[in-house]
Design a protein around this motif. Structure first.
Motif, PDB file in Angstrom:
ATOM      1  N   MET A   1       0.784  -1.344   0.060  1.00 63.33           N
ATOM      2  CA  MET A   1       0.028  -0.083   0.102  1.00 63.33           C
ATOM      3  C   MET A   1       0.798   1.136  -0.045  1.00 63.33           C
ATOM      4  O   MET A   1       1.862   1.419   0.665  1.00 63.33           O
ATOM      5  N   SER A   2       0.796   2.374  -0.919  1.00 59.80           N
ATOM      6  CA  SER A   2       1.334   3.303  -0.741  1.00 59.80           C
ATOM      7  C   SER A   2       1.118   4.461   0.140  1.00 59.80           C
ATOM      8  O   SER A   2      -0.285   4.682   0.384  1.00 59.80           O
ATOM      9  N   ASP A   3       2.119   5.105   0.727  1.00 58.71           N
ATOM     10  CA  ASP A   3       1.683   6.048   1.859  1.00 58.71           C
ATOM     11  C   ASP A   3       1.447   7.423   1.042  1.00 58.71           C
ATOM     12  O   ASP A   3       2.231   7.761   0.181  1.00 58.71           O
ATOM     13  N   PRO A   4       0.341   8.072   1.436  1.00 55.19           N
ATOM     14  CA  PRO A   4      -0.119   9.273   0.696  1.00 55.19           C
ATOM     15  C   PRO A   4       0.825  10.342   0.952  1.00 55.19           C
ATOM     16  O   PRO A   4       0.909  11.429   0.363  1.00 55.19           O
ATOM     17  N   ARG A   5       1.784  10.300   2.158  1.00 58.82           N
ATOM     18  CA  ARG A   5       2.872  11.575   2.172  1.00 58.82           C
ATOM     19  C   ARG A   5       3.984  11.180   1.125  1.00 58.82           C
ATOM     20  O   ARG A   5       4.641  12.156   1.159  1.00 58.82           O
ATOM     21  N   LEU A   6       4.240   9.991   0.600  1.00 54.54           N
ATOM     22  CA  LEU A   6       5.173  10.066  -0.367  1.00 54.54           C
ATOM     23  C   LEU A   6       4.805  10.544  -1.599  1.00 54.54           C
ATOM     24  O   LEU A   6       3.836   9.890  -2.504  1.00 54.54           O
ATOM     25  N   VAL A   7       5.279  11.663  -2.136  1.00 53.74           N
ATOM     26  CA  VAL A   7       5.029  12.078  -3.544  1.00 53.74           C
ATOM     27  C   VAL A   7       6.178  12.239  -4.378  1.00 53.74           C
ATOM     28  O   VAL A   7       7.281  12.329  -4.032  1.00 53.74           O
ATOM     29  N   GLU A   8       5.845  12.608  -5.799  1.00 55.97           N
ATOM     30  CA  GLU A   8       6.683  12.785  -6.667  1.00 55.97           C
ATOM     31  C   GLU A   8       6.948  14.168  -6.860  1.00 55.97           C
ATOM     32  O   GLU A   8       6.099  14.917  -6.723  1.00 55.97           O
ATOM     33  N   PRO A   9       8.125  14.564  -6.828  1.00 52.87           N
ATOM     34  CA  PRO A   9       8.327  15.972  -7.141  1.00 52.87           C
ATOM     35  C   PRO A   9       7.721  16.429  -8.329  1.00 52.87           C
ATOM     36  O   PRO A   9       7.640  15.841  -9.155  1.00 52.87           O
ATOM     37  N   ASP A  10       7.444  17.774  -8.171  1.00 50.75           N
ATOM     38  CA  ASP A  10       6.685  18.322  -9.315  1.00 50.75           C
ATOM     39  C   ASP A  10       7.872  18.867 -10.647  1.00 50.75           C
ATOM     40  O   ASP A  10       8.653  19.715 -10.354  1.00 50.75           O
ATOM     41  N   ARG A  11       7.886  18.033 -11.514  1.00 50.37           N
ATOM     42  CA  ARG A  11       8.897  18.280 -12.485  1.00 50.37           C
ATOM     43  C   ARG A  11       8.542  17.474 -13.759  1.00 50.37           C
ATOM     44  O   ARG A  11       7.574  16.847 -13.987  1.00 50.37           O
ATOM     45  N   GLY A  12       9.425  18.002 -15.012  1.00 50.31           N
ATOM     46  CA  GLY A  12       9.173  17.430 -16.315  1.00 50.31           C
ATOM     47  C   GLY A  12       9.708  16.028 -16.327  1.00 50.31           C
ATOM     48  O   GLY A  12      10.404  15.572 -15.377  1.00 50.31           O
ATOM     49  N   PRO A  13       9.870  15.581 -17.602  1.00 44.53           N
ATOM     50  CA  PRO A  13      10.391  14.256 -17.916  1.00 44.53           C
ATOM     51  C   PRO A  13      11.891  14.553 -17.626  1.00 44.53           C
ATOM     52  O   PRO A  13      12.490  15.502 -17.976  1.00 44.53           O
ATOM     53  N   ALA A  14      12.533  13.399 -17.430  1.00 41.83           N
ATOM     54  CA  ALA A  14      13.729  13.544 -17.125  1.00 41.83           C
ATOM     55  C   ALA A  14      14.870  14.182 -18.154  1.00 41.83           C
ATOM     56  O   ALA A  14      14.398  13.531 -19.229  1.00 41.83           O
TER      57      ALA A  14
END
Ligand code: SF4
Ligand code: SF4
Ligand SMILES: [Zn+2]
Ligand SMILES: [Zn+2]
Lengths: 523, 104
Positions: B1-14
């Motif tokens: 189960m994923s923890d809602p506190r863990l988020v992706e940084p706001d960024r474009g494609p690598a």
């Protein structure tokens, strides 16, 4: 393309924080293994979020505060802090490891409140107890240890403690409470607060007599979560409202200054804040209300870290719940701790029975000027024209005179008052009395009664758990819990929020570290 | 189960790797075809009328030539008008014949 696009948010402030996920995975880990993480408070969707980067968990985001507007307002109220004496000189270790040796060199505020946990034992087992106390935990700190701890602090605070808070567990169950209060009375301690659930106060006449005997110096912080059975059951595990009512009645009738301390949780009793404030307004000798949004250290587990009640959330709820009687603008940040840590406001009842706040009477700008060192200029202006004549008596007698210790009663300086509110930070109305009684020996009773009925202090105290913990607040913390050094056995202290959050620090609390099994006494 | 506190940084494609191509337009084409099929003459009428109004406005605002193959905006208007009429006829026919325009 024209370079990089904008971030979708706005950085409010850069901070050092800690990873709540790492913390939950290994809550008992040694302090040296706790990482301080780079992070920021950021404004998004009209809320303030705390984001930090964890080497293991990546970007971790939690709710920090509900209102950017009010948080910015609070940040305007800052004042110079006071010098402290570290418990061990040369302790430059990082937070939190530094606190294993007490207050470190990098602390920026002295001890306004020294909190002594007298015992881990309690006659309740509240589901939200941060001390995880219960009837089964019977560790009691020996009286000599408590006094040694107090004396150590006195030696590091230039022989004066503003506030000594007796806590636990349930301090009214402390077998040596009477001896302790007598011993404390002989020491230069301005104020003693007893942090109680009120069960024994509701029933035990001897205890009430003891508190009444010390009422010039002792105040009661009475846990009171609202009027609903649900709030009582959620926070305390049972409906104990009739005990609370009885405790309030008995304290009020005995003329003991009492502060109602409310633990508020979203969806449980966040709609009862107004009720608690109103109850305090209408009960003589209830001189204060403290609202603490529930925080996640200790037994509490069920807080949603993304949607919870916060400091500014409590402030925002005041106006509607008190039908406009109190608004967030009636409070300012307490200027001695970090501005996110506590807000405070004074309400005064004038001769016509109307409650007004100190900030309304004086005006925010002037208040700010006081903090910024223009005492004489302002004192004169205030005395002349700002305070409506109806209020002049109340303000003069209950605040101006009271707070100026070397009081020139004929020429009261309002400027020193506000600074003294910090000096006597967290003391509550009783302190004003204590100070006043020094200068007005003949009017003690009158003043006391007037204060008990006509002044109310409202504070909001959002303690931090790992989802909201930032280092700078610990650094400027002025609420310190008595601990014992694990290696040397020396008495020392550490910020309340740190002690509640990190297990190794919690285990060094005086009650746990020096505690002996409770021997049933006849009390 | 994923923890809602863990988020992706706001960024474009690598940077460096543009990421796999997203053939978005192919999905759009299919969706337009689906709508055309389901709504039939009604959709035709709607879009044709929309087109007429749009080009009328554009012409009044001074657009004499369109990027449309028909070039002169008057041609485009005529074409769209015709489409609208066709659509209307289709609706009338569908309703009167009771066949409606659904295939089922
Ligand atoms: S919150 Fe207070 S009353 Fe409740 S168990 Fe803990 S110490 Fe006892
Ligand atoms: S106890 Fe916590 S919330 Fe209170 S002043 Fe200290 S750090 Fe701030
Ligand atoms: Zn982590
Ligand atoms: Zn303080």
């Amino acid at each position: 393309m024209s370079g990089m696009p904008l971030r979708g948010d706005r950085i409010h402030r850069y901070v050092n924080a800690f990873c709540p996920v790492c913390h939950e995975e290994r809550p008992d880990r040694p302090l040296e293994e706790v990482q301080r993480l780079s992070g920021w408070l950021v404004e998004r969707d009209d809320r303030i979020w705390l984001e930090r980067g964890c080497a293991t968990h990546g970007l971790v985001r939690t709710l920090y505060d509900e209102s950017p507007e009010i948080l910015r307002y609070l940040e305007q109220w800052t004042a110079p802090t006071k010098r402290h004496e570290p418990d061990v000189r040369g302790n430059f270790k990082p937070v939190p490891a530094a606190y294993a040796d007490g207050l470190p060199e990098m602390q920026t505020q002295h001890t306004c409140i020294l909190l002594e946990d007298l015992l881990d034992h309690c006659n309740l087992k509240c589901p939200t107890c941060f001390a995880e106390s219960s009837p089964a935990r019977a560790s009691v700190a020996p009286l000599e240890e408590v006094l040694a701890s107090v004396d150590t602090r006195l030696s590091r605070e230039n022989a004066r403690i503003d506030v000594l808070m007796l806590s636990g567990g349930e301090p009214t169950l402390y077998p040596y409470l009477a001896e302790l209060l007598d011993a404390v009375a002989e020491r230069p301690i301005v104020r003693v607060l007893v942090n109680t659930n009120g069960l024994r106060i509701a029933q035990d006449d001897d205890l009430l007599d003891l508190l009444t005997r010390h009422r010039e110096r002792v105040e009661v912080y009475l846990q009171y979560d609202g009027e609903s059975a649900g709030a009582s059951a959620y926070h305390r595990g049972a409906d104990i409202r009739r005990f609370k009512d009885r405790a309030i009645e008995r304290l009020s009738a005995s003329g003991i200054f009492t502060t109602l301390t409310m633990t508020a949780a979203l969806g449980v009793n966040d709609d009862e804040i107004g009720h608690v404030v109103k109850r305090a307004l209408t009960t003589p000798y209830v001189g204060g209300v403290t609202i603490q949004p529930v925080f996640g250290s200790g037994r509490t587990g069920a807080i949603d870290p993304l949607d919870r009640l916060t400091h500014t959330g409590v402030l925002a709820r005041l106006e509607q719940q008190t039908s406009g009687q109190v608004t967030w603008e009636d409070l300012t940040a307490l200027p001695c701790s970090h501005p996110h840590c506590c807000s405070v406001g004074y309400l005064l009842r004038d001769d016509s029975g109307t409650w007004q706040s100190l900030t309304t009477l004086i005006g925010h700008d002037r208040l700010k000027q006081w903090l910024d060192l223009e005492p004489d200029l302002l004192a004169n202006r205030i005395a002349d024209d700002v305070i409506p004549s109806a209020m002049k008596d109340v303000v003069k007698q209950s605040l101006l005179d009271l707070l100026s210790e070397q009081s020139s009663l004929s020429h009261p300086s309002m400027a020193s008052i506000w600074r003294d509110i910090c000096t006597s930070c967290d003391i509550g109305i009783g302190t004003l009395t204590a100070l006043a009684t020094g200068s007005l020996p003949g009017q003690r009773k009158k003043l006391r009664a007037m204060l008990g009925e006509r002044v109310l202090r409202v504070t909001v105290k959002p303690f931090m758990d790992m989802n909201t913990m930032i280092e700078e607040r610990l650094t400027q913390c002025c609420v310190h819990v008595a601990t014992v050094n694990g290696e040397t056995g020396d008495h020392q202290c550490a910020p309340f929020c740190a002690v509640q959050a990190w297990r190794p620090l919690g285990d060094s609390r005086i009650s746990t570290a020096t505690g002996l099994p409770l021997v049933e006494t006849s009390a | 189960m994923s923890d809602p506190r863990l988020v992706e940084p706001d960024r474009g494609p690598a940077p460096g790797q543009p990421g796999p191509y997203d053939p978005l337009r192919l999905c759009i084409f299919a969706t337009v075809a689906l709508l055309g099929w389901v709504l039939g003459p009604l959709a035709l009428t709607f879009f044709a009328v929309l087109g007429v109004t749009g080009y009328l406005k554009a012409r009044r605002a001074g657009l004499l030539r369109s990027k449309c193959l028909l070039g002169d905006t008057r041609n485009v208007l005529a074409y769209l008008g015709l489409l609208a009429l066709l659509g209307l006829a289709g609706v009338v026919w569908a309703v009167t014949s009771g066949s409606y325009w659904f295939a089922w």
